[in-house]
Design an enzyme around this catalytic site. Sequence first.
Site, PDB file in Angstrom:
ATOM      1  N   ASN A  23      -1.484  10.812  -5.456  1.00 40.35           N
ATOM      2  CA  ASN A  23      -1.324  10.211  -4.135  1.00 40.35           C
ATOM      3  C   ASN A  23      -0.582  11.105  -3.160  1.00 40.35           C
ATOM      4  O   ASN A  23      -0.398  10.732  -2.007  1.00 40.35           O
ATOM      5  CB  ASN A  23      -0.636   8.850  -4.258  1.00 40.35           C
ATOM      6  CG  ASN A  23      -1.533   7.862  -4.976  1.00 40.35           C
ATOM      7  OD1 ASN A  23      -2.715   8.128  -5.187  1.00 40.35           O
ATOM      8  ND2 ASN A  23      -0.978   6.743  -5.380  1.00 40.35           N
ATOM      9  N   CYS A 116     -12.429  -2.640  -2.987  1.00 44.62           N
ATOM     10  CA  CYS A 116     -12.431  -1.905  -4.246  1.00 44.62           C
ATOM     11  C   CYS A 116     -12.000  -2.915  -5.308  1.00 44.62           C
ATOM     12  O   CYS A 116     -11.890  -4.107  -5.048  1.00 44.62           O
ATOM     13  CB  CYS A 116     -11.468  -0.722  -4.181  1.00 44.62           C
ATOM     14  SG  CYS A 116      -9.761  -1.230  -4.284  1.00 44.62           S
ATOM     15  N   ASP A 305       1.726   0.026  -8.112  1.00 46.18           N
ATOM     16  CA  ASP A 305       0.956   0.811  -9.085  1.00 46.18           C
ATOM     17  C   ASP A 305       1.568   0.748 -10.471  1.00 46.18           C
ATOM     18  O   ASP A 305       0.919   1.135 -11.442  1.00 46.18           O
ATOM     19  CB  ASP A 305       0.871   2.282  -8.628  1.00 46.18           C
ATOM     20  CG  ASP A 305       0.076   2.411  -7.347  1.00 46.18           C
ATOM     21  OD1 ASP A 305       0.144   3.481  -6.724  1.00 46.18           O
ATOM     22  OD2 ASP A 305      -0.593   1.439  -6.962  1.00 46.18           O
ATOM     23  N   ARG A 397      -9.449   8.847 -12.951  1.00 46.12           N
ATOM     24  CA  ARG A 397      -9.183   9.033 -11.511  1.00 46.12           C
ATOM     25  C   ARG A 397      -7.743   9.487 -11.282  1.00 46.12           C
ATOM     26  O   ARG A 397      -7.462  10.193 -10.320  1.00 46.12           O
ATOM     27  CB  ARG A 397      -9.430   7.729 -10.748  1.00 46.12           C
ATOM     28  CG  ARG A 397     -10.884   7.316 -10.629  1.00 46.12           C
ATOM     29  CD  ARG A 397     -11.045   6.133  -9.711  1.00 46.12           C
ATOM     30  NE  ARG A 397     -10.214   6.314  -8.523  1.00 46.12           N
ATOM     31  CZ  ARG A 397      -9.492   5.350  -7.953  1.00 46.12           C
ATOM     32  NH1 ARG A 397      -9.500   4.136  -8.458  1.00 46.12           N
ATOM     33  NH2 ARG A 397      -8.760   5.596  -6.880  1.00 46.12           N
TER      34      ARG A 397
HETATM   35  C1  EPZ Z   1      -1.901   3.914  -1.373  1.00 49.08           C
HETATM   36  O1  EPZ Z   1      -3.065   3.187  -1.074  1.00 49.08           O
HETATM   37  C2  EPZ Z   1      -2.116   4.453  -2.777  1.00 49.08           C
HETATM   38  N1  EPZ Z   1      -3.303   5.301  -2.794  1.00 49.08           N
HETATM   39  C3  EPZ Z   1      -2.302   3.287  -3.739  1.00 49.08           C
HETATM   40  O2  EPZ Z   1      -2.403   3.847  -5.043  1.00 49.08           O
HETATM   41  C4  EPZ Z   1      -1.067   2.397  -3.684  1.00 49.08           C
HETATM   42  O3  EPZ Z   1      -1.257   1.288  -4.528  1.00 49.08           O
HETATM   43  C5  EPZ Z   1      -0.845   1.933  -2.237  1.00 49.08           C
HETATM   44  O4  EPZ Z   1      -0.745   3.072  -1.360  1.00 49.08           O
HETATM   45  C6  EPZ Z   1       0.431   1.109  -2.086  1.00 49.08           C
HETATM   46  O5  EPZ Z   1       1.524   1.864  -2.515  1.00 49.08           O
HETATM   47  C7  EPZ Z   1      -3.211   6.563  -2.347  1.00 49.08           C
HETATM   48  O6  EPZ Z   1      -2.174   7.001  -1.878  1.00 49.08           O
HETATM   49  C8  EPZ Z   1      -4.458   7.410  -2.444  1.00 49.08           C
HETATM   50  P1  EPZ Z   1      -1.697   0.753   1.747  1.00 49.08           P
HETATM   51  P2  EPZ Z   1      -3.327   2.691   0.453  1.00 49.08           P
HETATM   52  O7  EPZ Z   1      -2.428   1.149   2.966  1.00 49.08           O
HETATM   53  O8  EPZ Z   1      -2.814   3.701   1.406  1.00 49.08           O
HETATM   54  C9  EPZ Z   1      -3.062  -3.447   3.441  1.00 49.08           C
HETATM   55  C10 EPZ Z   1      -3.258   4.103  -7.212  1.00 49.08           C
HETATM   56  O9  EPZ Z   1      -3.285   3.322  -8.159  1.00 49.08           O
HETATM   57  N2  EPZ Z   1      -3.682  -2.687   4.550  1.00 49.08           N
HETATM   58  O10 EPZ Z   1      -0.236   1.060   1.639  1.00 49.08           O
HETATM   59  O11 EPZ Z   1      -4.733   2.266   0.558  1.00 49.08           O
HETATM   60  C11 EPZ Z   1      -3.793  -3.201   2.132  1.00 49.08           C
HETATM   61  O12 EPZ Z   1      -4.906  -4.043   2.019  1.00 49.08           O
HETATM   62  C12 EPZ Z   1      -3.598   3.615  -5.823  1.00 49.08           C
HETATM   63  O13 EPZ Z   1      -2.911   5.311  -7.284  1.00 49.08           O
HETATM   64  C13 EPZ Z   1      -4.177  -3.383   5.651  1.00 49.08           C
HETATM   65  O14 EPZ Z   1      -4.118  -4.620   5.700  1.00 49.08           O
HETATM   66  O15 EPZ Z   1      -2.403   1.400   0.472  1.00 49.08           O
HETATM   67  C14 EPZ Z   1      -2.736  -3.493   1.105  1.00 49.08           C
HETATM   68  O16 EPZ Z   1      -2.693  -4.898   0.915  1.00 49.08           O
HETATM   69  C15 EPZ Z   1      -4.074   2.183  -5.817  1.00 49.08           C
HETATM   70  N3  EPZ Z   1      -4.760  -2.692   6.660  1.00 49.08           N
HETATM   71  C16 EPZ Z   1      -1.440  -3.051   1.801  1.00 49.08           C
HETATM   72  O17 EPZ Z   1      -1.746  -2.950   3.187  1.00 49.08           O
HETATM   73  C17 EPZ Z   1      -4.840  -1.328   6.628  1.00 49.08           C
HETATM   74  O18 EPZ Z   1      -5.357  -0.738   7.607  1.00 49.08           O
HETATM   75  C18 EPZ Z   1      -0.918  -1.702   1.344  1.00 49.08           C
HETATM   76  O19 EPZ Z   1      -1.977  -0.789   1.481  1.00 49.08           O
HETATM   77  C19 EPZ Z   1      -4.318  -0.638   5.525  1.00 49.08           C
HETATM   78  C20 EPZ Z   1      -3.740  -1.337   4.495  1.00 49.08           C
END
Ligand code: EPZ
Length: 418
Positions: A23, A116, A305, A397
């Site tokens: 990440n 996803c 995570d 992954r």
């Molecule tokens: C990052 O995902 C990580 N992935 C995820 O890791 C991790 O679980 C997540 O952050 C939370 O820490 C990478 O960095 C590649 P978010 P990301 O945007 O950026 C909502 C793993 O297992 N949201 O912080 O996609 C979203 O639905 C993966 O390594 C909106 O509503 O996570 C979620 O409920 C899985 N609108 C929350 O925010 C948006 O535009 C946090 O998502 C964006 C997000």
Amino acid sequence: MSYLLVKGGAPLCGEVRIHGAKNSVLPILAASVLAADVCAISNCPHLRDVDVAVRILRHLGCIVSFSDDTLTVDSRTMHRCDVPDALMREMRSSVIFLGAILARMGEVQMSCPGGCELGPRPIDLHIGALETLGAQFAERGGALHCTARQLRAGEVFLATPSVGATENSMIAACACDGETVISNAAREPEIVDLAHFLRAMGADVCGAGTSTVTVRGRCPLHGCTHRVISDRIVASTYLCAAGAAGGQVRLSAVDYRAVSTVAAALAEAGCRLESDGDAVQLTRRGELRAIRPVHTAPYPGFPTDAQAILMASLLKSRGTSVFVENIFENRYRHVDELARMGADIRTAGRVAVVCGVRRLQAAPVRCTDLRGGAALVIAALTAEGESRIECIEHIDRGYADIARDMRCLGGCVERVET
Ligand code: EPZ
């Protein structure tokens, strides 16, 4: 398809070095196209998600080579601004390329990442942030078309501290005239690592790791070399495995602060944790006991995570532990698979209640997602008999070679290629 065979029942004993953080390397690979130059990124793990990011970079016209653990990106020949739908489907976090391609090319085309295995994955915060910086979006038939004649600095406020939206904002802001302030930014260590990379390229980024990140854009940017931080979730996985199986393990290349919330939970459960320099050692001799409720939260709270992997380590603990998953809507898909091994877990919405059982039995199980798959490996290490774990492409992954690492720690884990 390949699968894992895991023989459970024996304590772990051994040592392993933790590889670079998935990440962290993904946003850094995206940001590498900000300058038409060459970036060398070391400590880069060999992961399926990194392979997808490399295929995106090559599709854009970059020249990418991988030597040992160093990935070199030459973006001087970049000439495209679209991310193919097939690659978006393979990795929904490809949305992290949005800000970088927009900043470099002035326009981006990509399909909406959709959902996803963890539930809906909206990108409204990404879109809102980039619109604040002058981008215009049009959506046609599931495809997103983004243009920006001239990105301009602005005040970005994130309704939730989204990791990806913070990263897209930081990256795009490097191309904006003036000072961009990102409020309610995510504070994860991977955000700090991205800021280090951007500064190595010549960008002016301050405040990463706090809720307010400031970027003074339009600095002349150039290629750089950067070493990626180690993966705190991979380290947490192996600590949870040792907590579950018992014994003693030593992990090197670990930033203890980045695993401290998971380490604290394992200490509360009865494990002994010691850290010296960049190593952490976990010892568990006696019985594991249930712990206080675990609420997942943005960093520095308990990481979502690590929810599945800590849950897997508590399946045979004495007492009842409660988990509340506050980040993703559907992050208990591993529960049914754990139940096939005899785990006693009840879920209701965001809550999961884990009642410790005396014994677990090996079973044929299937990975449902990346961290859920790692949880199955942990549970199988404490079950009696040999478990077969299918659909391990999910695990690939985010773990370079979980079978090899677990064998280094004394676990009986074999990967069978079919
Ligand atoms: C990052 O995902 C990580 N992935 C995820 O890791 C991790 O679980 C997540 O952050 C939370 O820490 C990478 O960095 C590649 P978010 P990301 O945007 O950026 C909502 C793993 O297992 N949201 O912080 O996609 C979203 O639905 C993966 O390594 C909106 O509503 O996570 C979620 O409920 C899985 N609108 C929350 O925010 C948006 O535009 C946090 O998502 C964006 C997000």
